[in-house]
Design a protein around this motif. Structure first.
Motif, PDB file in Angstrom:
ATOM      1  N   ARG A 265       0.830  -1.221   0.000  1.00 14.77           N
ATOM      2  CA  ARG A 265       0.000   0.000   0.000  1.00 14.77           C
ATOM      3  C   ARG A 265       0.856   1.259   0.000  1.00 14.77           C
ATOM      4  O   ARG A 265       0.582   2.233  -0.692  1.00 14.77           O
ATOM      5  CB  ARG A 265      -0.877   0.012   1.260  1.00 14.77           C
ATOM      6  CG  ARG A 265      -2.169  -0.737   1.124  1.00 14.77           C
ATOM      7  CD  ARG A 265      -2.863  -0.732   2.460  1.00 14.77           C
ATOM      8  NE  ARG A 265      -3.225   0.631   2.836  1.00 14.77           N
ATOM      9  CZ  ARG A 265      -4.465   1.077   2.905  1.00 14.77           C
ATOM     10  NH1 ARG A 265      -5.457   0.266   2.656  1.00 14.77           N
ATOM     11  NH2 ARG A 265      -4.716   2.314   3.239  1.00 14.77           N
ATOM     12  N   ARG A 266       1.947   1.207   0.819  1.00 17.05           N
ATOM     13  CA  ARG A 266       2.807   2.380   0.954  1.00 17.05           C
ATOM     14  C   ARG A 266       3.480   2.724  -0.384  1.00 17.05           C
ATOM     15  O   ARG A 266       3.484   3.871  -0.809  1.00 17.05           O
ATOM     16  CB  ARG A 266       3.849   2.094   2.039  1.00 17.05           C
ATOM     17  CG  ARG A 266       4.868   3.181   2.215  1.00 17.05           C
ATOM     18  CD  ARG A 266       5.844   2.854   3.349  1.00 17.05           C
ATOM     19  NE  ARG A 266       6.902   3.839   3.404  1.00 17.05           N
ATOM     20  CZ  ARG A 266       7.995   3.803   2.656  1.00 17.05           C
ATOM     21  NH1 ARG A 266       8.173   2.804   1.794  1.00 17.05           N
ATOM     22  NH2 ARG A 266       8.908   4.748   2.761  1.00 17.05           N
ATOM     23  N   SER A 267       4.045   1.698  -1.071  1.00 15.52           N
ATOM     24  CA  SER A 267       4.762   2.019  -2.307  1.00 15.52           C
ATOM     25  C   SER A 267       3.782   2.440  -3.414  1.00 15.52           C
ATOM     26  O   SER A 267       4.124   3.268  -4.264  1.00 15.52           O
ATOM     27  CB  SER A 267       5.662   0.871  -2.747  1.00 15.52           C
ATOM     28  OG  SER A 267       4.928  -0.294  -2.938  1.00 15.52           O
TER      29      SER A 267
ATOM     30  N   GLU B  56      13.437   9.900  13.464  1.00 19.10           N
ATOM     31  CA  GLU B  56      12.614  11.112  13.604  1.00 19.10           C
ATOM     32  C   GLU B  56      11.314  10.955  12.817  1.00 19.10           C
ATOM     33  O   GLU B  56      10.247  11.345  13.268  1.00 19.10           O
ATOM     34  CB  GLU B  56      13.407  12.331  13.102  1.00 19.10           C
ATOM     35  CG  GLU B  56      14.585  12.676  13.980  1.00 19.10           C
ATOM     36  CD  GLU B  56      15.511  13.718  13.357  1.00 19.10           C
ATOM     37  OE1 GLU B  56      16.228  14.373  14.110  1.00 19.10           O
ATOM     38  OE2 GLU B  56      15.535  13.854  12.116  1.00 19.10           O
ATOM     39  N   ASP B  57      11.432  10.353  11.630  1.00 17.28           N
ATOM     40  CA  ASP B  57      10.271  10.133  10.768  1.00 17.28           C
ATOM     41  C   ASP B  57       9.246   9.249  11.484  1.00 17.28           C
ATOM     42  O   ASP B  57       8.053   9.546  11.519  1.00 17.28           O
ATOM     43  CB  ASP B  57      10.761   9.421   9.497  1.00 17.28           C
ATOM     44  CG  ASP B  57       9.963   9.804   8.280  1.00 17.28           C
ATOM     45  OD1 ASP B  57       8.754   9.952   8.422  1.00 17.28           O
ATOM     46  OD2 ASP B  57      10.556   9.942   7.196  1.00 17.28           O
ATOM     47  N   ASN B  58       9.726   8.180  12.103  1.00 20.55           N
ATOM     48  CA  ASN B  58       8.814   7.223  12.726  1.00 20.55           C
ATOM     49  C   ASN B  58       8.229   7.702  14.050  1.00 20.55           C
ATOM     50  O   ASN B  58       7.138   7.295  14.424  1.00 20.55           O
ATOM     51  CB  ASN B  58       9.519   5.876  12.941  1.00 20.55           C
ATOM     52  CG  ASN B  58       9.722   5.163  11.611  1.00 20.55           C
ATOM     53  OD1 ASN B  58       8.927   5.335  10.687  1.00 20.55           O
ATOM     54  ND2 ASN B  58      10.779   4.391  11.489  1.00 20.55           N
TER      55      ASN B  58
ATOM     56  N   ASP C  44      16.711   5.791   5.254  1.00 21.01           N
ATOM     57  CA  ASP C  44      16.822   6.303   6.629  1.00 21.01           C
ATOM     58  C   ASP C  44      15.987   7.576   6.726  1.00 21.01           C
ATOM     59  O   ASP C  44      16.489   8.654   7.005  1.00 21.01           O
ATOM     60  CB  ASP C  44      18.302   6.566   6.965  1.00 21.01           C
ATOM     61  CG  ASP C  44      18.485   7.016   8.410  1.00 21.01           C
ATOM     62  OD1 ASP C  44      17.580   6.765   9.239  1.00 21.01           O
ATOM     63  OD2 ASP C  44      19.528   7.624   8.719  1.00 21.01           O
ATOM     64  N   GLY C  45      14.707   7.431   6.415  1.00 25.87           N
ATOM     65  CA  GLY C  45      13.786   8.561   6.491  1.00 25.87           C
ATOM     66  C   GLY C  45      13.767   9.392   5.224  1.00 25.87           C
ATOM     67  O   GLY C  45      14.749   9.459   4.479  1.00 25.87           O
ATOM     68  N   SER C  46      12.596  10.010   4.952  1.00 24.68           N
ATOM     69  CA  SER C  46      12.436  10.973   3.855  1.00 24.68           C
ATOM     70  C   SER C  46      12.785  10.381   2.481  1.00 24.68           C
ATOM     71  O   SER C  46      13.392  11.054   1.644  1.00 24.68           O
ATOM     72  CB  SER C  46      13.300  12.222   4.104  1.00 24.68           C
ATOM     73  OG  SER C  46      13.094  12.703   5.409  1.00 24.68           O
ATOM     74  N   THR C  47      12.404   9.133   2.258  1.00 27.03           N
ATOM     75  CA  THR C  47      12.768   8.513   0.976  1.00 27.03           C
ATOM     76  C   THR C  47      11.946   9.075  -0.182  1.00 27.03           C
ATOM     77  O   THR C  47      12.438   9.159  -1.307  1.00 27.03           O
ATOM     78  CB  THR C  47      12.581   6.985   1.016  1.00 27.03           C
ATOM     79  OG1 THR C  47      11.215   6.684   1.276  1.00 27.03           O
ATOM     80  CG2 THR C  47      13.458   6.331   2.066  1.00 27.03           C
ATOM     81  N   ARG C  48      10.680   9.451   0.091  1.00 20.19           N
ATOM     82  CA  ARG C  48       9.858   9.923  -1.039  1.00 20.19           C
ATOM     83  C   ARG C  48      10.398  11.238  -1.593  1.00 20.19           C
ATOM     84  O   ARG C  48      10.358  11.473  -2.789  1.00 20.19           O
ATOM     85  CB  ARG C  48       8.377  10.014  -0.668  1.00 20.19           C
ATOM     86  CG  ARG C  48       7.976  11.148   0.249  1.00 20.19           C
ATOM     87  CD  ARG C  48       6.613  10.947   0.831  1.00 20.19           C
ATOM     88  NE  ARG C  48       6.565   9.770   1.701  1.00 20.19           N
ATOM     89  CZ  ARG C  48       5.456   9.134   2.035  1.00 20.19           C
ATOM     90  NH1 ARG C  48       4.303   9.552   1.602  1.00 20.19           N
ATOM     91  NH2 ARG C  48       5.498   8.096   2.847  1.00 20.19           N
ATOM     92  N   VAL C  49      10.933  12.104  -0.703  1.00 21.76           N
ATOM     93  CA  VAL C  49      11.454  13.374  -1.215  1.00 21.76           C
ATOM     94  C   VAL C  49      12.795  13.152  -1.929  1.00 21.76           C
ATOM     95  O   VAL C  49      13.082  13.808  -2.929  1.00 21.76           O
ATOM     96  CB  VAL C  49      11.524  14.481  -0.126  1.00 21.76           C
ATOM     97  CG1 VAL C  49      10.140  14.891   0.300  1.00 21.76           C
ATOM     98  CG2 VAL C  49      12.368  14.079   1.067  1.00 21.76           C
TER      99      VAL C  49
HETATM  100  N1  UDP Z   1      10.734   2.240   6.659  1.00 18.93           N
HETATM  101  C1  UDP Z   1      11.200   0.936   6.880  1.00 18.93           C
HETATM  102  N2  UDP Z   1      10.533  -0.115   6.297  1.00 18.93           N
HETATM  103  C2  UDP Z   1       9.418   0.066   5.524  1.00 18.93           C
HETATM  104  C3  UDP Z   1       8.978   1.390   5.303  1.00 18.93           C
HETATM  105  C4  UDP Z   1       9.648   2.441   5.866  1.00 18.93           C
HETATM  106  O1  UDP Z   1      12.194   0.746   7.576  1.00 18.93           O
HETATM  107  O2  UDP Z   1       8.852  -0.916   5.017  1.00 18.93           O
HETATM  108  C5  UDP Z   1      11.478   3.371   7.270  1.00 18.93           C
HETATM  109  C6  UDP Z   1      12.442   4.017   6.280  1.00 18.93           C
HETATM  110  O3  UDP Z   1      13.604   4.467   6.952  1.00 18.93           O
HETATM  111  C7  UDP Z   1      11.628   5.198   5.788  1.00 18.93           C
HETATM  112  C8  UDP Z   1      10.951   5.607   7.089  1.00 18.93           C
HETATM  113  O4  UDP Z   1      10.572   4.370   7.688  1.00 18.93           O
HETATM  114  O5  UDP Z   1      12.436   6.221   5.248  1.00 18.93           O
HETATM  115  C9  UDP Z   1       9.734   6.494   6.919  1.00 18.93           C
HETATM  116  O6  UDP Z   1       8.856   5.961   5.997  1.00 18.93           O
HETATM  117  P1  UDP Z   1       7.612   6.789   5.444  1.00 18.93           P
HETATM  118  O7  UDP Z   1       6.562   5.814   5.067  1.00 18.93           O
HETATM  119  O8  UDP Z   1       7.249   7.864   6.411  1.00 18.93           O
HETATM  120  O9  UDP Z   1       8.126   7.444   4.071  1.00 18.93           O
HETATM  121  P2  UDP Z   1       9.411   8.332   3.764  1.00 18.93           P
HETATM  122  O10 UDP Z   1       9.644   9.278   4.919  1.00 18.93           O
HETATM  123  O11 UDP Z   1      10.548   7.388   3.585  1.00 18.93           O
HETATM  124  O12 UDP Z   1       9.074   9.067   2.515  1.00 18.93           O
END
Ligand code: UDP
Length: 242
Positions: free
Chosen positions: A93-95, A176-178, A130-135
């Motif tokens: 769902r997330r991807s 920080e993201d989590n 390590d956080g913020s992958t979408r940006v």
């Molecule tokens: N993450 C993970 N496994 C997953 C999804 C996310 O370890 O299946 C971690 C990863 O470090 C990611 C962070 O959780 O960057 C935050 O994910 P989020 O869904 O908030 O999206 P992102 O900030 O990466 O755009």
């Protein structure tokens, strides 16, 4: 997600030693995927995205073709080895969500009317998360599109901002993201002052939203300058090789 016992801000510093307004080290490069029409790699500290762009190329099946505009398709995926707990490579769902929103962030900048009946495919791969992958993916995709020669109104620059331990911060890392009280992902076309994408989680006051948007704009402008520098250096190098 439940906040961990440890504080995320200690004596004004974050868990990775950064100040609230400090961005991780940013690296950018272009052209590593030789099969692609355009490609780019962007990293923010330990978060790294590599993006390949193919097209414009003929779109099949034919019934998907539009006579006046082209199609942009985006697939975001996190490699199984990008995090310490193996990530299942199948779309989840997330991807699917991130593919959709990053496509919208980028599409706003693309002249789709310039390639009717054709498609541009954008493959966003996270090789380290390590956080913020979408940006990171948006920044790399924008560079890859430009290097593929796709006509664009502007480059798209993106960053994350948020709130942890009552402190407003930029460029969130994984922890920080989590565990943030709130986080926002923002993309913009900096020279036009237009926001093409904004997502927010958690709770913020109106004043905090405005303050974070200001911080995001400053960071996006810095990223934009780096993107332009990376493109220029690449073309200078290609010219010298000719
Ligand atoms: N993450 C993970 N496994 C997953 C999804 C996310 O370890 O299946 C971690 C990863 O470090 C990611 C962070 O959780 O960057 C935050 O994910 P989020 O869904 O908030 O999206 P992102 O900030 O990466 O755009």
């Amino acid at each position: 997600m439940k906040k961990p016992e440890i504080p995320l801000i200690i004596n004004g510093r974050r868990i990775d030693g950064r100040l609230p307004d400090e961005v991780r080290e940013i690296k950018m490069s272009i052209g590593e995927i030789l099969n692609a029409d355009g490609s780019a790699r962007v990293s923010f500290g330990n978060t790294e995205a590599i993006v390949a762009v193919y097209g414009p190329r003929a779109l099949f099946p034919k019934f998907l073709q539009e006579t006046d505009v082209g199609l942009v398709r985006v697939i975001y995926s996190m490699s199984p080895f990008s995090v310490d707990e193996r990530k299942n490579p199948a779309p989840d769902r997330r991807s699917i969500e991130i593919s959709k929103v990053t496509k919208e962030a980028l599409s706003a900048a693309i002249f789709i009317e310039d390639f009717p009946k054709a498609v541009v495919d954008v493959y966003e791969n996270i090789i380290q998360a390590d956080g913020s992958t979408r940006v990171a993916a948006i920044n790399a995709a924008s560079l890859a599109l430009a290097s593929a020669g796709i006509p664009m109104k502007d480059l798209v620059a993106a960053c994350s901002v948020g709130k942890v331990d009552d402190t407003l911060i930029v460029d969130l890392n994984g922890k920080e993201d989590n565990y943030s009280e709130s986080d926002m992902a923002v993309a913009m076309m900096p020279s036009k002052g237009l926001i093409t994408f904004l997502q927010m989680d958690g709770r913020l006051t109106k004043e905090e939203v405005l303050e974070l948007l200001k911080k995001a704009e400053e960071v996006c402008k810095r990223i934009y300058e780096l993107q332009k520098k990376t493109l220029l250096e690449r073309y200078k190098m290609e010219k010298e090789e000719e």
